[in-house]
Design an enzyme around this catalytic site. Structure first.
Site, PDB file in Angstrom:
ATOM      1  N   ASP A  13      -3.551   0.661  -8.233  1.00 12.36           N
ATOM      2  CA  ASP A  13      -3.065   0.525  -9.553  1.00 12.36           C
ATOM      3  C   ASP A  13      -2.596   1.815 -10.333  1.00 12.36           C
ATOM      4  O   ASP A  13      -2.906   1.976 -11.524  1.00 12.36           O
ATOM      5  CB  ASP A  13      -4.641   0.215 -10.132  1.00 12.36           C
ATOM      6  CG  ASP A  13      -5.390  -0.685  -9.686  1.00 12.36           C
ATOM      7  OD1 ASP A  13      -4.847  -1.873  -9.161  1.00 12.36           O
ATOM      8  OD2 ASP A  13      -6.552  -0.537  -9.224  1.00 12.36           O
ATOM      9  N   LYS A  16       2.693   0.987  -9.726  1.00 12.95           N
ATOM     10  CA  LYS A  16       3.919   1.137  -8.712  1.00 12.95           C
ATOM     11  C   LYS A  16       4.785   0.043  -9.063  1.00 12.95           C
ATOM     12  O   LYS A  16       6.271   0.607  -8.950  1.00 12.95           O
ATOM     13  CB  LYS A  16       3.487   0.883  -7.603  1.00 12.95           C
ATOM     14  CG  LYS A  16       2.430   1.947  -6.708  1.00 12.95           C
ATOM     15  CD  LYS A  16       2.030   1.555  -5.618  1.00 12.95           C
ATOM     16  CE  LYS A  16       0.719   0.514  -5.467  1.00 12.95           C
ATOM     17  NZ  LYS A  16      -0.506   0.879  -6.030  1.00 12.95           N
ATOM     18  N   GLY A  40      -2.327  -6.087  -6.640  1.00 10.80           N
ATOM     19  CA  GLY A  40      -1.585  -7.084  -8.159  1.00 10.80           C
ATOM     20  C   GLY A  40      -0.603  -6.190  -8.529  1.00 10.80           C
ATOM     21  O   GLY A  40      -0.766  -4.809  -8.957  1.00 10.80           O
ATOM     22  N   HIS A  41       0.623  -6.354  -8.658  1.00 12.06           N
ATOM     23  CA  HIS A  41       1.542  -5.846  -9.223  1.00 12.06           C
ATOM     24  C   HIS A  41       2.179  -6.270 -10.543  1.00 12.06           C
ATOM     25  O   HIS A  41       2.534  -7.407 -10.349  1.00 12.06           O
ATOM     26  CB  HIS A  41       2.925  -5.588  -8.242  1.00 12.06           C
ATOM     27  CG  HIS A  41       2.614  -4.695  -7.125  1.00 12.06           C
ATOM     28  ND1 HIS A  41       3.138  -4.450  -5.839  1.00 12.06           N
ATOM     29  CD2 HIS A  41       1.558  -4.094  -6.803  1.00 12.06           C
ATOM     30  CE1 HIS A  41       2.705  -3.860  -5.259  1.00 12.06           C
ATOM     31  NE2 HIS A  41       1.537  -3.422  -5.632  1.00 12.06           N
ATOM     32  N   GLN A 225      -1.767  -0.990  -2.874  1.00  9.47           N
ATOM     33  CA  GLN A 225      -2.829  -0.067  -2.897  1.00  9.47           C
ATOM     34  C   GLN A 225      -2.682   1.250  -3.044  1.00  9.47           C
ATOM     35  O   GLN A 225      -1.544   1.457  -3.496  1.00  9.47           O
ATOM     36  CB  GLN A 225      -4.018  -0.141  -1.599  1.00  9.47           C
ATOM     37  CG  GLN A 225      -4.733  -1.720  -1.734  1.00  9.47           C
ATOM     38  CD  GLN A 225      -3.957  -2.729  -0.945  1.00  9.47           C
ATOM     39  OE1 GLN A 225      -3.377  -2.724   0.053  1.00  9.47           O
ATOM     40  NE2 GLN A 225      -3.957  -4.094  -1.511  1.00  9.47           N
TER      41      GLN A 225
HETATM   42  P1  IMP Z   1     -10.329  -4.899  -0.043  1.00  6.75           P
HETATM   43  O1  IMP Z   1      -8.953  -4.685   0.193  1.00  6.75           O
HETATM   44  O2  IMP Z   1     -10.325  -6.166  -0.696  1.00  6.75           O
HETATM   45  O3  IMP Z   1     -11.244  -5.180   1.257  1.00  6.75           O
HETATM   46  O4  IMP Z   1     -11.143  -3.927  -0.845  1.00  6.75           O
HETATM   47  C1  IMP Z   1     -11.366  -2.674  -0.301  1.00  6.75           C
HETATM   48  C2  IMP Z   1     -11.405  -1.537  -1.328  1.00  6.75           C
HETATM   49  O5  IMP Z   1     -10.274  -1.468  -1.620  1.00  6.75           O
HETATM   50  C3  IMP Z   1     -12.211  -2.133  -2.730  1.00  6.75           C
HETATM   51  O6  IMP Z   1     -12.608  -0.689  -3.084  1.00  6.75           O
HETATM   52  C4  IMP Z   1     -11.116  -2.472  -3.628  1.00  6.75           C
HETATM   53  O7  IMP Z   1     -11.463  -2.431  -4.834  1.00  6.75           O
HETATM   54  C5  IMP Z   1      -9.672  -1.779  -3.195  1.00  6.75           C
HETATM   55  N1  IMP Z   1      -8.511  -2.204  -3.382  1.00  6.75           N
HETATM   56  C6  IMP Z   1      -7.960  -3.261  -2.547  1.00  6.75           C
HETATM   57  N2  IMP Z   1      -7.029  -3.693  -3.338  1.00  6.75           N
HETATM   58  C7  IMP Z   1      -6.532  -2.944  -4.066  1.00  6.75           C
HETATM   59  C8  IMP Z   1      -5.492  -2.772  -5.188  1.00  6.75           C
HETATM   60  O8  IMP Z   1      -4.576  -3.321  -5.162  1.00  6.75           O
HETATM   61  N3  IMP Z   1      -5.965  -1.845  -6.163  1.00  6.75           N
HETATM   62  C9  IMP Z   1      -6.948  -1.139  -6.303  1.00  6.75           C
HETATM   63  N4  IMP Z   1      -7.842  -1.248  -5.363  1.00  6.75           N
HETATM   64  C10 IMP Z   1      -7.903  -2.028  -4.429  1.00  6.75           C
END
Ligand code: IMP
Length: 432
Positions: A13, A16, A40-41, A225
């Site tokens: 977040d 990017k 989410g972009h 991420q």
């Molecule tokens: P997962 O990727 O859904 O398995 O989540 C694992 C961890 O990564 C959690 O803490 C999520 O909140 C975090 N996370 C996954 N995708 C994102 C992203 O795009 N932005 C911020 N945090 C993310």
């Protein structure tokens, strides 16, 4: 060597989409290489806001081809919706413009259910996942029983394998997680139907990407991420299940150890995190409210994918230096500097203290438990009151804001090339 990589330097977040939007105009291929619809972009173009989760966001530039690499996990239901959403917004999505790796893995509705069941079973030890089925899909990939995108092309074989997968995970939900047995037929039919819609886009992308590079075409990789969520280098176990750092890129594109021209670290001017896990510089109270915003604006600190309020805190330079170590940034892009306007003073974490010793870099690989034993130590920098949105050159910034940027450069030894000062495309400072 026209491979440029954009990496989130924190916990995701960082904004990017902003830098991708800027560079996609000068790129031929735009690629996602990891993760799935947990990302989410958001890209704002004039009055239009595009929220993308899977398709590389640079595809909204008509000159680009979108590539989805083998490190991704794709939910056909979300992907088909996203294709439709873009087509409605008059972005051309054709097999010539979107290539999906046959080696990427699929997320099924059962992976999602499994993700949610696993999280509830963890109780207080929850990771705080996005609930999108990411972990279970990568679990199946690593256990060599996953469904790969390329299998869709053999419809009969794919239906059979998908049926086995639905039955197996359906059984596990009942037997391992005590869920009531469900009829999974409708879920499966819908999944199979949507998966077939992806058929025209499926490619062996390695040769295509390699020949593009040989022709000197520019490839822009949109990391998803952030570095601190990397499965190996991140704050394990509070991480996602993929390689979010630059090291994962060549493999996901099938191009060997291809050297990057630029590795751009995107850094929010403060720190945010969604989900659980150690966050040394976390804040609450008024300053947290100031940094987070109210949630009324799309750029406030509420998750694009889940809508969850993000945890916020002061910029952590120990972690930023670590992110640089594991990525080798060639330059930094600082986002949301404008959000700091109005604060009397700004704290920045420059060191940790542990067992009476001062650390200015991590002596462990991310590990959340070790991180939890570190106390942040801050330096205080003067704040500024001015609204930064009109600034277009570094010299337009108030002195205190310039000092903040210089302080980051000094502490990381990486040049800050771009600074964003507002949500619009043009609210940007580019430095030579
Ligand atoms: P997962 O990727 O859904 O398995 O989540 C694992 C961890 O990564 C959690 O803490 C999520 O909140 C975090 N996370 C996954 N995708 C994102 C992203 O795009 N932005 C911020 N945090 C993310």
């Amino acid at each position: 060597m026209p491979l440029d990589i954009v990496i989130g330097a924190q916990w995701g977040d960082e904004g990017k989409g902003r830098v991708v939007d800027l560079l996609a105009d000068m790129s031929d291929l735009v690629a996602r290489v990891n993760g799935g619809d947990n990302a989410g972009h958001t890209v704002t173009v004039g009055k239009k806001i595009y929220k993308l989760h899977l398709i590389p966001s640079g595809i909204i530039h008509a000159n680009t081809i979108g590539v989805m690499g083998s490190g991704m996990v794709l939910n056909p239901l979300t992907l088909v919706d996203e294709i439709e959403m873009l087509r409605k917004a008059e972005v051309e999505i054709s097999p010539e413009r979107l290539w999906i790796s046959d080696a990427a893995h699929l997320i099924t509705p059962l992976h999602r259910l499994m993700d949610q069941a696993k999280e509830s079973a963890l109780g207080k030890a929850q990771i705080g996942t996005t609930g999108r089925g990411i972990g279970p899909a990568y679990t199946d990939k690593a256990a060599r029983r996953g469904l790969r995108v390329g299998e869709i092309l053999d419809s009969a074989g794919f239906d059979e394998r998908a049926r086995e997968h639905f039955q197996e995970l359906g059984r596990q939900l009942v037997e391992w997680y005590g869920q009531p047995a469900k009829n999974l037929d409708d879920l499966m039919e819908n999944f199979l139907e949507k998966a077939q819609e992806l058929r025209p886009f499926i490619r062996r992308i390695g040769p295509l990407v390699r020949s593009s590079l040989n022709e000197n075409k520019v490839i822009l990789v949109e990391g998803a991420q952030g570095a601190l969520l990397d499965i190996d280098q991140g704050t394990y176990p509070y991480v996602t299940s993929s390689f979010t750092t630059a090291g994962g890129v060549p493999n996901a594109l099938g191009v060997g150890l291809y050297p990057a021209r630029k590795i751009i670290g995107v850094v929010k001017a403060f720190q945010t995190r969604v989900g659980a896990g150690t966050f040394p510089t976390e804040l609450d109270g008024d300053i947290a409210g100031h940094l987070r915003g109210t949630g009324k604006n799309p750029w406030d600190e509420f998750g694009t994918t889940t809508g969850r309020p993000r945890r916020v805190g002061w910029l952590d330079l120990v972690l930023l230096r670590y992110a640089h170590e594991v990525n080798g940034f060639t330059e930094l892009f600082i986002t949301k500097l404008d959000v700091l306007s109005g604060l009397d003073e700004i704290q920045v974490c420059t060191r940790y203290q542990r067992n009476g010793l001062e650390l200015d870099s991590l002596d462990f690989s991310g590990d959340a438990r070790s991180l939890a034993t570190c106390e942040p130590r801050y330096e205080s920098l003067p704040g500024w009151k001015e609204d930064l949105r009109g600034c277009r050159a570094f010299e337009d910034l108030p002195e205190a804001a310039r000092n903040y940027i210089r302080f980051i450069e000094d502490q990381t030894q990486v040049q800050v090339k771009y600074v964003s000062v507002g949500p619009e495309r043009t609210d940007l400072i580019m430095r030579e």
